[in-house]
Write a protein that holds these residues in place. Structure first.
Motif, PDB file in Angstrom:
ATOM      1  N   GLY A  75       0.830  -1.253   0.112  1.00 44.08           N
ATOM      2  CA  GLY A  75       0.016  -0.077   0.002  1.00 44.08           C
ATOM      3  C   GLY A  75       0.904   1.300   0.178  1.00 44.08           C
ATOM      4  O   GLY A  75       0.678   2.144  -0.692  1.00 44.08           O
ATOM      5  N   LEU A  76       1.885   1.289   0.801  1.00 46.91           N
ATOM      6  CA  LEU A  76       2.940   2.346   0.993  1.00 46.91           C
ATOM      7  C   LEU A  76       3.470   2.594  -0.244  1.00 46.91           C
ATOM      8  O   LEU A  76       3.884   3.496  -0.885  1.00 46.91           O
ATOM      9  N   GLY A  77       3.931   1.506  -0.792  1.00 47.68           N
ATOM     10  CA  GLY A  77       4.684   1.221  -2.078  1.00 47.68           C
ATOM     11  C   GLY A  77       3.822   1.933  -3.381  1.00 47.68           C
ATOM     12  O   GLY A  77       4.373   2.389  -4.288  1.00 47.68           O
ATOM     13  N   GLY A  78       2.558   1.491  -3.157  1.00 47.03           N
ATOM     14  CA  GLY A  78       1.315   2.063  -4.005  1.00 47.03           C
ATOM     15  C   GLY A  78       1.630   3.483  -4.312  1.00 47.03           C
ATOM     16  O   GLY A  78       1.634   4.356  -5.154  1.00 47.03           O
ATOM     17  N   GLY A  79       1.597   4.356  -3.108  1.00 50.42           N
ATOM     18  CA  GLY A  79       1.552   5.715  -3.008  1.00 50.42           C
ATOM     19  C   GLY A  79       2.745   6.243  -3.501  1.00 50.42           C
ATOM     20  O   GLY A  79       2.950   7.226  -3.949  1.00 50.42           O
ATOM     21  N   ALA A  80       3.938   5.414  -3.062  1.00 55.11           N
ATOM     22  CA  ALA A  80       5.356   6.023  -3.422  1.00 55.11           C
ATOM     23  C   ALA A  80       5.488   5.994  -5.151  1.00 55.11           C
ATOM     24  O   ALA A  80       6.045   6.708  -5.775  1.00 55.11           O
ATOM     25  N   ILE A  81       4.891   4.763  -5.692  1.00 50.83           N
ATOM     26  CA  ILE A  81       5.005   4.534  -7.212  1.00 50.83           C
ATOM     27  C   ILE A  81       4.203   5.504  -7.872  1.00 50.83           C
ATOM     28  O   ILE A  81       4.594   6.209  -9.098  1.00 50.83           O
ATOM     29  N   ALA A  82       3.122   5.986  -7.489  1.00 55.33           N
ATOM     30  CA  ALA A  82       2.187   7.042  -7.954  1.00 55.33           C
ATOM     31  C   ALA A  82       2.781   8.321  -8.005  1.00 55.33           C
ATOM     32  O   ALA A  82       2.923   8.977  -9.079  1.00 55.33           O
ATOM     33  N   GLY A 165       8.853   3.361 -10.121  1.00 53.41           N
ATOM     34  CA  GLY A 165       8.033   4.346 -10.474  1.00 53.41           C
ATOM     35  C   GLY A 165       8.785   5.519 -11.394  1.00 53.41           C
ATOM     36  O   GLY A 165       8.630   6.318 -12.295  1.00 53.41           O
ATOM     37  N   THR A 166      10.141   5.477 -11.091  1.00 57.95           N
ATOM     38  CA  THR A 166      11.425   6.354 -11.943  1.00 57.95           C
ATOM     39  C   THR A 166      11.485   5.681 -13.351  1.00 57.95           C
ATOM     40  O   THR A 166      12.302   6.023 -14.183  1.00 57.95           O
ATOM     41  N   GLY A 167      11.042   4.446 -13.498  1.00 49.21           N
ATOM     42  CA  GLY A 167      11.400   3.671 -14.853  1.00 49.21           C
ATOM     43  C   GLY A 167      12.518   2.448 -14.352  1.00 49.21           C
ATOM     44  O   GLY A 167      12.733   1.888 -15.399  1.00 49.21           O
ATOM     45  N   ASP A 168      12.999   2.597 -13.478  1.00 47.61           N
ATOM     46  CA  ASP A 168      14.253   1.463 -13.070  1.00 47.61           C
ATOM     47  C   ASP A 168      13.765   0.620 -12.503  1.00 47.61           C
ATOM     48  O   ASP A 168      13.366   0.212 -11.168  1.00 47.61           O
ATOM     49  N   THR A 169      13.337  -0.563 -13.324  1.00 54.95           N
ATOM     50  CA  THR A 169      12.705  -1.862 -12.880  1.00 54.95           C
ATOM     51  C   THR A 169      13.865  -2.816 -12.905  1.00 54.95           C
ATOM     52  O   THR A 169      13.628  -4.056 -12.180  1.00 54.95           O
ATOM     53  N   ARG A 170      14.961  -2.579 -13.179  1.00 55.41           N
ATOM     54  CA  ARG A 170      16.119  -3.691 -13.111  1.00 55.41           C
ATOM     55  C   ARG A 170      16.882  -3.698 -11.930  1.00 55.41           C
ATOM     56  O   ARG A 170      17.358  -4.747 -11.423  1.00 55.41           O
ATOM     57  N   THR A 171      17.099  -2.632 -11.178  1.00 50.07           N
ATOM     58  CA  THR A 171      17.855  -2.654  -9.800  1.00 50.07           C
ATOM     59  C   THR A 171      17.046  -3.465  -8.637  1.00 50.07           C
ATOM     60  O   THR A 171      17.494  -4.288  -8.352  1.00 50.07           O
ATOM     61  N   LEU A 295       3.463 -12.464 -14.174  1.00 48.19           N
ATOM     62  CA  LEU A 295       2.879 -11.641 -15.195  1.00 48.19           C
ATOM     63  C   LEU A 295       2.061 -10.515 -15.003  1.00 48.19           C
ATOM     64  O   LEU A 295       2.212  -9.455 -15.142  1.00 48.19           O
ATOM     65  N   SER A 296       1.109 -10.892 -14.087  1.00 50.08           N
ATOM     66  CA  SER A 296       0.049  -9.848 -13.466  1.00 50.08           C
ATOM     67  C   SER A 296       0.780  -8.708 -12.850  1.00 50.08           C
ATOM     68  O   SER A 296       0.447  -7.574 -12.917  1.00 50.08           O
ATOM     69  N   ARG A 297       1.634  -9.010 -12.047  1.00 51.40           N
ATOM     70  CA  ARG A 297       2.397  -8.054 -11.074  1.00 51.40           C
ATOM     71  C   ARG A 297       3.357  -7.220 -12.043  1.00 51.40           C
ATOM     72  O   ARG A 297       3.158  -5.982 -11.770  1.00 51.40           O
ATOM     73  N   GLY A 298       3.809  -7.766 -12.958  1.00 52.94           N
ATOM     74  CA  GLY A 298       4.653  -6.811 -13.776  1.00 52.94           C
ATOM     75  C   GLY A 298       3.933  -5.731 -14.693  1.00 52.94           C
ATOM     76  O   GLY A 298       4.151  -4.762 -14.738  1.00 52.94           O
ATOM     77  N   TYR A 299       2.728  -6.466 -14.989  1.00 48.53           N
ATOM     78  CA  TYR A 299       1.742  -5.598 -15.777  1.00 48.53           C
ATOM     79  C   TYR A 299       1.330  -4.473 -14.920  1.00 48.53           C
ATOM     80  O   TYR A 299       0.889  -3.351 -15.291  1.00 48.53           O
ATOM     81  N   ASN A 300       0.771  -4.559 -13.697  1.00 50.71           N
ATOM     82  CA  ASN A 300       0.139  -3.853 -12.690  1.00 50.71           C
ATOM     83  C   ASN A 300       1.342  -2.599 -12.645  1.00 50.71           C
ATOM     84  O   ASN A 300       0.863  -1.383 -12.627  1.00 50.71           O
ATOM     85  N   VAL A 301       2.668  -3.046 -12.408  1.00 45.95           N
ATOM     86  CA  VAL A 301       3.551  -2.012 -12.311  1.00 45.95           C
ATOM     87  C   VAL A 301       3.845  -1.268 -13.249  1.00 45.95           C
ATOM     88  O   VAL A 301       3.877  -0.130 -13.374  1.00 45.95           O
ATOM     89  N   ALA A 302       3.832  -1.727 -14.595  1.00 41.31           N
ATOM     90  CA  ALA A 302       4.031  -1.178 -15.827  1.00 41.31           C
ATOM     91  C   ALA A 302       2.983  -0.170 -16.212  1.00 41.31           C
ATOM     92  O   ALA A 302       2.949   0.886 -16.582  1.00 41.31           O
ATOM     93  N   ALA A 303       1.574  -0.608 -15.949  1.00 43.81           N
ATOM     94  CA  ALA A 303       0.792   0.231 -15.970  1.00 43.81           C
ATOM     95  C   ALA A 303       0.611   1.340 -15.155  1.00 43.81           C
ATOM     96  O   ALA A 303       0.447   2.613 -15.471  1.00 43.81           O
ATOM     97  N   SER A 304       1.129   1.362 -13.861  1.00 44.89           N
ATOM     98  CA  SER A 304       1.220   2.438 -13.084  1.00 44.89           C
ATOM     99  C   SER A 304       2.128   3.493 -13.616  1.00 44.89           C
ATOM    100  O   SER A 304       2.177   4.488 -13.563  1.00 44.89           O
ATOM    101  N   VAL A 305       3.446   2.729 -14.146  1.00 44.28           N
ATOM    102  CA  VAL A 305       4.418   3.806 -14.543  1.00 44.28           C
ATOM    103  C   VAL A 305       4.110   4.403 -15.791  1.00 44.28           C
ATOM    104  O   VAL A 305       4.477   5.701 -15.872  1.00 44.28           O
TER     105      VAL A 305
END
Length: 463
Positions: A75-82, A165-171, A295-305
């Motif tokens: 939840g807190l990560g959701g606020g941070a990524i937004a 959220g910054t686009g850095d999904t690799r680190t 797959l679902s988690r990856g798409y969820n984060v990508a959609a937020s970004v």
């Protein structure tokens, strides 16, 4: 005023494919790390299944409480990524770093009470669900070990979302792949007593998970503090960022906590049908999460970004189209995997257990989740898209009403009062996912999330 002419089909197809390529570029590291994370949890189930059905039930029931810090961290990560994605899109690094720092501090502090709860009330918390003394003893020990690292778990989740959220999904991927691989090895070696290590059973499985949480949190903090990432730590001073972070995070935390709370009576309901049914649910659900969760988690984060950065760039039309395109990609891929799960459920289940009491219910639950896959991925992806637009209330409403109205309410009504037994639970699970998908689809299509996000960005800019 004339409406714009529709784009030629070839142009529309090219745009969708371009979005899909970007989604996959953002999401494949998340999928990789989630595959290993889910495999870690799957390994825990497989290892404990070698002990007894009671051990599987114990770890499954303990996981209900372990989801509490997971939900708060997400939840807190959701606020941070937004906020992180929006501020990255509008080149507001100071606001982004403020949100990242504050989210991490809040997460670490909120994790402290869970440490006390696990040690003092762990066994009693398992017993209150109706578990036997043996199951409660094993589950309480495992839970105490896991919750001792709740602050680290929060930091790990929030740190990863902040960087994504910054686009850095690799680190986050590099960190999580290493820590999860070590976690898997630890569960097998110390759980089963291999290579000369002591056979610690369920304690060994818990210690491996706890060590993985601490390692992940420490590595992500070092990455943010150093020069490896765009984000960095600052001294928190901006009250506007604090208020917005909590406003966006609160429904997301509430959504997760509601899901966890509903899981308690649902698991108790399954225990009424018998311990093998509950164990089958744990195996079937874990198997489904293994093949579709990444797959679902990856798409969820990508959609937020994508949505957050498009809004930060002042392009709401692009935000909408990229949200829909991401949902379509999820529907095609996860829907196909769900169909394969329905067809091959029995073969998959035998990878987890050959216990004849567990196999039947596990196959049924796996097929139920396979049927639900298209609806679940639409809910997950569009929830991420709405989150990128600072709307976390619509997913909260969707999950809350679906869980209590269908997964719990409908299952109890038909399973107990009408005598359907486990079949009532199967139907309740499917109906919950259908309902949740319809609610978020309506919210993304008709809701005012663009205006909400724009107002919040303007407020941060003015501050």
């Amino acid at each position: 005023m004339k409406r714009p002419l529709p784009l030629p089909q070839a142009v529309q197809r090219d745009r969708v494919l371009a979005v899909w390529r970007r989604v996959l570029g953002l999401s494949w590291p998340i999928m990789a790390e989630q595959t290993l994370r889910t495999l870690m949890r799957t390994t825990d189930v497989i290892v404990t299944a070698t002990f007894s059905p009671a051990a599987v039930t114990a770890i499954g029931l303990a996981d209900l409480y372990a989801r509490l810090p997971l939900r708060i961290g997400l939840g807190l990560g959701g606020g941070a990524i937004a906020l992180s994605s929006q501020d990255t899109g509008r080149d507001a690094a100071a606001d982004r770093d403020e949100a990242v720092t504050q989210a991490l501090l809040v997460g670490a502090l909120v994790g402290l009470p869970f440490m006390v709860f696990g040690v003092v009330l762990g066994e009693a918390a398992i017993a209150v669900l109706g578990a036997s003394a043996t199951v409660a003893g094993m589950g309480g020990t495992y839970l105490a070990i896991i919750l001792l690292t709740a602050p680290a778990r929060h930091v790990a989740l929030i740190g990863a979302r902040s960087l994504q959220g910054t686009g850095d999904t690799r680190t986050p991927m590099y960190v999580n792949v290493v820590s999860n691989a070590l976690n898997i090895a630890g569960s097998v070696i110390f759980g089963l007593g291999l290579y000369g290590a002591p056979r610690l059973g369920i304690v060994g499985v818990g210690l491996a998970t706890a060590a993985g949480n601490v390692l992940t949190a420490a590595a992500l903090l070092l990455a943010i503090a150093g020069d490896w990432t765009e984000a960095s730590f600052v001294r928190p001073t901006n009250a506007v960022v604090t208020r917005q972070l909590l406003a966006v995070s609160a429904p997301r935390v509430g959504e997760g906590l509601v899901a966890t709370v509903a899981a308690f009576p649902f698991n108790s309901l399954l225990l009424v049908f018998g311990t093998p049914v509950n164990a089958g649910y744990q195996v079937g659900r874990r198997m489904y999460q293994q093949v579709t969760g990444p797959l679902s988690r990856g798409y969820n984060v990508a959609a937020s970004v994508l949505v957050g950065q498009a809004l930060g760039d002042g392009d709401p039309d692009r935000a909408r189209s990229e949200g829909w395109a991401t949902a379509a990609l999820g529907l095609v891929t996860v829907g196909t995997v769900g169909l394969a799960l329905v067809v091959g459920a029995e073969a998959f289940v035998h990878l987890f257990t050959d216990d004849p009491e567990i196999v039947g219910p596990a196959v049924d639950f796996a097929r139920v989740y396979g049927v639900s896959a298209p609806f679940l991925v639409v809910f997950v992806v569009l929830s991420g898209a709405l989150q990128g637009g600072s709307d976390t209330r619509t997913p909260f409403v969707a999950r809350t009403t679906g869980l209590f109205g269908f997964m719990l309410g409908f299952s109890a009504l038909t399973g107990l009062l009408l005598g359907w037994g486990p079949t009532g639970a199967y139907a309740g699970i499917v109906l919950f996912h259908v309902w949740a998908a319809l609610v978020v689809l309506s919210g993304f299509r008709y809701g005012g999330w663009v205006e909400t996000a724009t107002e919040m960005m303007d407020e941060r800019a003015a501050a």
